[in-house]
Design an enzyme around this catalytic site. Sequence first.
Site, mmCIF file in Angstrom:
data_model
loop_
_atom_site.group_PDB
_atom_site.id
_atom_site.type_symbol
_atom_site.label_atom_id
_atom_site.label_comp_id
_atom_site.label_asym_id
_atom_site.label_seq_id
_atom_site.Cartn_x
_atom_site.Cartn_y
_atom_site.Cartn_z
ATOM 1 N N ASP A 62 0.853 -1.173 0.000
ATOM 2 C CA ASP A 62 0.000 0.000 0.000
ATOM 3 C C ASP A 62 0.898 1.235 0.000
ATOM 4 O O ASP A 62 1.885 1.295 0.750
ATOM 5 C CB ASP A 62 -0.899 -0.013 1.243
ATOM 6 C CG ASP A 62 -1.893 1.130 1.250
ATOM 7 O OD1 ASP A 62 -3.013 0.919 0.787
ATOM 8 O OD2 ASP A 62 -1.537 2.230 1.732
ATOM 9 N N ASN A 84 -2.276 12.971 -2.952
ATOM 10 C CA ASN A 84 -3.247 13.382 -3.965
ATOM 11 C C ASN A 84 -3.797 14.768 -3.677
ATOM 12 O O ASN A 84 -3.961 15.595 -4.580
ATOM 13 C CB ASN A 84 -4.398 12.371 -4.011
ATOM 14 C CG ASN A 84 -4.279 11.400 -5.168
ATOM 15 O OD1 ASN A 84 -3.442 11.561 -6.034
ATOM 16 N ND2 ASN A 84 -5.113 10.385 -5.172
ATOM 17 N N HIS A 103 -4.637 14.680 -8.757
ATOM 18 C CA HIS A 103 -4.807 13.280 -9.144
ATOM 19 C C HIS A 103 -3.908 12.871 -10.308
ATOM 20 O O HIS A 103 -3.533 11.706 -10.417
ATOM 21 C CB HIS A 103 -6.277 13.012 -9.494
ATOM 22 C CG HIS A 103 -7.173 13.025 -8.311
ATOM 23 N ND1 HIS A 103 -7.267 11.969 -7.439
ATOM 24 C CD2 HIS A 103 -7.995 13.982 -7.823
ATOM 25 C CE1 HIS A 103 -8.133 12.269 -6.472
ATOM 26 N NE2 HIS A 103 -8.584 13.482 -6.683
ATOM 27 N N ASP A 118 -1.652 9.685 -10.168
ATOM 28 C CA ASP A 118 -1.573 8.620 -11.176
ATOM 29 C C ASP A 118 -0.122 8.306 -11.527
ATOM 30 O O ASP A 118 0.244 7.150 -11.770
ATOM 31 C CB ASP A 118 -2.325 9.040 -12.443
ATOM 32 C CG ASP A 118 -3.831 9.060 -12.249
ATOM 33 O OD1 ASP A 118 -4.301 8.561 -11.218
ATOM 34 O OD2 ASP A 118 -4.536 9.593 -13.128
ATOM 35 N N GLU A 162 -4.838 2.465 -4.127
ATOM 36 C CA GLU A 162 -3.383 2.501 -3.986
ATOM 37 C C GLU A 162 -2.852 1.180 -3.438
ATOM 38 O O GLU A 162 -1.773 1.114 -2.869
ATOM 39 C CB GLU A 162 -2.948 3.663 -3.079
ATOM 40 C CG GLU A 162 -3.411 3.566 -1.644
ATOM 41 C CD GLU A 162 -4.763 4.233 -1.394
ATOM 42 O OE1 GLU A 162 -5.018 4.602 -0.237
ATOM 43 O OE2 GLU A 162 -5.558 4.380 -2.336
#
Length: 372
Positions: free
Chosen positions: A236, A244, A249, A253, A280
């Site tokens: 994770d 973020n 975002h 990404d 994630e």
Amino acid sequence: MLRAVCPVRRSLRHRMSLGPDSDRDRSFTLAQRSFELMRDYCACATPRAYAVWYLYVSGTQPLLNDAVKRLTTQNGTLTSADIDGLHDTYIDGRRLAVEVDRMNSSLIAEVEGIMEMIEVSIRSTAQYGESLQALTHDIANTATSRTRLREIVTTIVANTRDVTANNRTLEARMRESRSEIETLRETLEAARLESLTDALTGLGNRKSFEEALRRTVDASPTSGHGGKPTSLIVLDIDSFKRFNDLYGHLTGDQVLRLVAIVMREHVGQTGATLARFGGEEFGIVLPETGLEDARAIAERVRNGVTGRELVKRSTGESLGKVTVSLGVATQRGDDNAVSLLERADACLFAAKRAGRNRTYDETEVDALRDVA
């Protein structure tokens, strides 16, 4: 709790009778309502989020509506991971299902055409056999004249020519169909692979992960039967939501892709499945791999991610380093896919509680329980 949205249930004929201006007004109304719901119930404002809310407001996907209501009732909002899951399941998944249905219909039509040609050939062959049998009977008749024999031979030649022509037609049709079916098979295989792939990272998606884990665990030897068991790594990205929120975002990404790249670089295990199965969250299924080897792989991935400095593409600004936490578990004699995943998750949570940016395996977690 999410406010009820009344789906639009007008028939196609009624919508067409209202003209293009009405459709345009309806689209704007749906868009406005989508933006309102996205603002009130969504943690992100992305094209994927808009697509999910627009489909929700349109009321054309009841299963999507049920899933949205359930998530918002439980959590009060839709997270980025929720949006990704809904989009993959009800939008991308639906598109693939439509494409597969179309190809299946083409395949069925092609097979039906082949069967029809075969039936024609069978009838032609049967008629040819009956004709030969009748002509043979005529030849056996000692009173048959030379003229009649000539007629019989001419008939046999003509019938043979017809059967040969039919067979050539069938052969050409079969050859064409074989090529068409091979093309359809390749397209179906491509669609199947796409349905198992996470579009952002190119890794397997949740469906791919679950199928691989179940298949590999079921095929692995249990304790006392020799061989090496299956190991599972779950990881994770640490503090991903804060990342973020700080950088947006698109940069988030970029982080997800970075983790995927590092996983590919450092997992050289034959038959391993690499997947992004949540927002994630990532998983690595390692067949025939003991705990010690699996932990070593996990540490290579962790160090590989930590060793990369993230740079914002648009400005060249350094965003520092990204860290991940990992949990490692190995199959036991009574394990199934669910129990193995639960233990790996417990190791991941222990790594998070211990301060993040570390790997915990189940022996370490067991030792912590013993001390406690």
